[in-house]
Design an enzyme around this catalytic site. Structure first.
Site, mmCIF file in Angstrom:
data_model
loop_
_atom_site.group_PDB
_atom_site.id
_atom_site.type_symbol
_atom_site.label_atom_id
_atom_site.label_comp_id
_atom_site.label_asym_id
_atom_site.label_seq_id
_atom_site.Cartn_x
_atom_site.Cartn_y
_atom_site.Cartn_z
ATOM 1 C CB THR A 175 -93.893 70.586 -80.236
ATOM 2 O OG1 THR A 175 -94.175 70.929 -78.868
ATOM 3 C CG2 THR A 175 -94.842 70.118 -80.952
ATOM 4 N NE ARG A 203 -99.399 74.419 -71.352
ATOM 5 C CZ ARG A 203 -98.835 74.272 -72.736
ATOM 6 N NH1 ARG A 203 -98.596 72.966 -73.050
ATOM 7 N NH2 ARG A 203 -98.768 75.118 -73.275
ATOM 8 C CB VAL A 204 -104.276 70.183 -72.291
ATOM 9 C CG1 VAL A 204 -104.291 69.828 -73.749
ATOM 10 C CG2 VAL A 204 -104.360 69.001 -71.347
ATOM 11 C CG ASP A 206 -100.325 74.443 -79.515
ATOM 12 O OD1 ASP A 206 -99.531 74.276 -78.477
ATOM 13 O OD2 ASP A 206 -99.889 74.083 -80.685
ATOM 14 N N GLY A 227 -94.831 76.046 -80.831
ATOM 15 C CA GLY A 227 -94.489 77.231 -80.174
ATOM 16 C C GLY A 227 -95.462 77.459 -78.729
ATOM 17 N N GLY A 229 -98.217 77.368 -76.706
ATOM 18 C CA GLY A 229 -99.729 76.619 -76.948
ATOM 19 C C GLY A 229 -100.874 77.716 -76.351
#
Ligand code: ASP
Length: 315
Positions: A175, A203-204, A206, A227, A229
């Site tokens: 990320t 899926r979502v 952090d 990292g 989530g």
């Protein structure tokens, strides 16, 4: 746990970017190092020409979304069904305004859509097809889903599907994120991701969650996280780290402490970049490596920090 601190010097603005915390293959390390350096230079150029911290973090993150090295925008990882869904957030520390998007598939730069959500709607977060449609209505650049898919990510997906690679054990997080403070003392933070490899559709993580993937508050500082989530969001990692700053000796210690809290309470690997309200820069990670770049005066410190061994000299 690895940590790094860079105290403020006399420059009027400060910026730090990351290209993810995780295992970085040796043959890819130069690409990560070069990518974060260029992203930082892009952001610094904005600040030098009088742009705000907000403008700078958007341009730095958009640069990394366009660079296929990183897991954001073009080069995002594939989900379990073999397609890409992206999340992004931006936050302005002067007004606590924020914008976020989740599970978008067609907007070329999700971070620009996050900014448009913040500045041009009365809402804070949009998800899925209607977020992509909003980008279209607002005139943002769109791209065909095939634009985001790279050969490297397809190959990795096939290896993971065949059980040859375990994405969580391999800490496959890349990320991107940026934090800046401008000459007026305004802080901003932004983060963008394709999420975790093989995640379930819908899926979502952090990244678009305020306080988890990023946070900025002129009275505390700014933060961006990377990292796992599922762990980061349970301890609201970015906000937790910022709230630790007043009690910590420096922002690197606050970042380290926040990651320790995550590790002991819920487990998982993560990395954090921080700038406090005085312009001190810090980062910490408990993953095998993390790519980063920040300015120290006119100098740019960048590289791939490897646990127990640092690739670049530290000030
Ligand atoms: N934090 C991201 C997520 O869980 C993954 C990453 O940092 O690469 O979606």
């Amino acid at each position: 746990m690895e940590r790094l601190l860079s105290p403020k010097t006399s420059e009027p603005f400060r910026m730090i970017v990351h290209g993810g915390a995780g295992r970085i293959p040796n043959d890819k390390a130069p690409l990560y190092a070069e990518g974060v350096k260029k992203a930082l230079e892009t952001g610094l150029q904005v600040l030098k020409s009088g742009g705000s911290a907000l403008d700078a973090v958007i341009e730095a993150v958009a640069y990394m979304e366009d660079d296929p090295t990183f897991n954001a925008g073009r080069g995002s990882v594939l989900n379990s069904e073999g397609f890409i869904e992206m999340d992004a957030i931006v936050m302005d520390g002067s007004s606590l305004s924020m914008g976020a998007v989740a599970a978008v598939r067609r907007v070329k730069n999700p971070v620009r859509l996050a900014r448009a959500v913040m500045e041009r709607t009365n809402h804070n977060m949009f998800a899925g097809e209607w977020a992509d449609r909003l980008a279209e209505v607002m005139g943002l650049e769109l791209a065909d889903p095939s634009y985001f898919l790279t050969e490297r990510r397809r190959r990795e997906w096939e290896e993971m599907r065949a059980g040859k690679v375990n994405p969580t054990r391999e800490f496959m997080y890349s990320t991107v994120g940026a934090v800046a403070i401008d000459g007026s003392g305004n802080l901003a933070a932004a983060t963008s991701t394709g999420g975790t490899p093989l995640k379930m559709p819908g899926r979502v993580g952090d990244t678009p969650l305020v306080g988890s993937g990023a946070y900025a508050d002129n009275t505390l500082g700014g933060a961006s996280a990377t990292g796992l989530g599922e762990s980061i969001m349970r301890v609201v990692l970015s906000k937790t780290a910022l709230e630790l700053i007043p009690r910590a000796t420096d922002p690197a210690s606050a970042a380290q402490r926040a990651i320790e809290i995550m590790e002991t309470r819920v487990g998982g690997g993560a990395g954090l970049i921080l700038i406090d309200l005085h312009g001190n820069v810090g980062l910490a990670y408990n993953t095998p490596a993390m790519s980063f770049a920040f300015n120290q005066g006119n100098e740019i410190i960048y590289g791939v920090g490897v646990m127990g061994r640092r690739a670049s000299p530290l000030p």
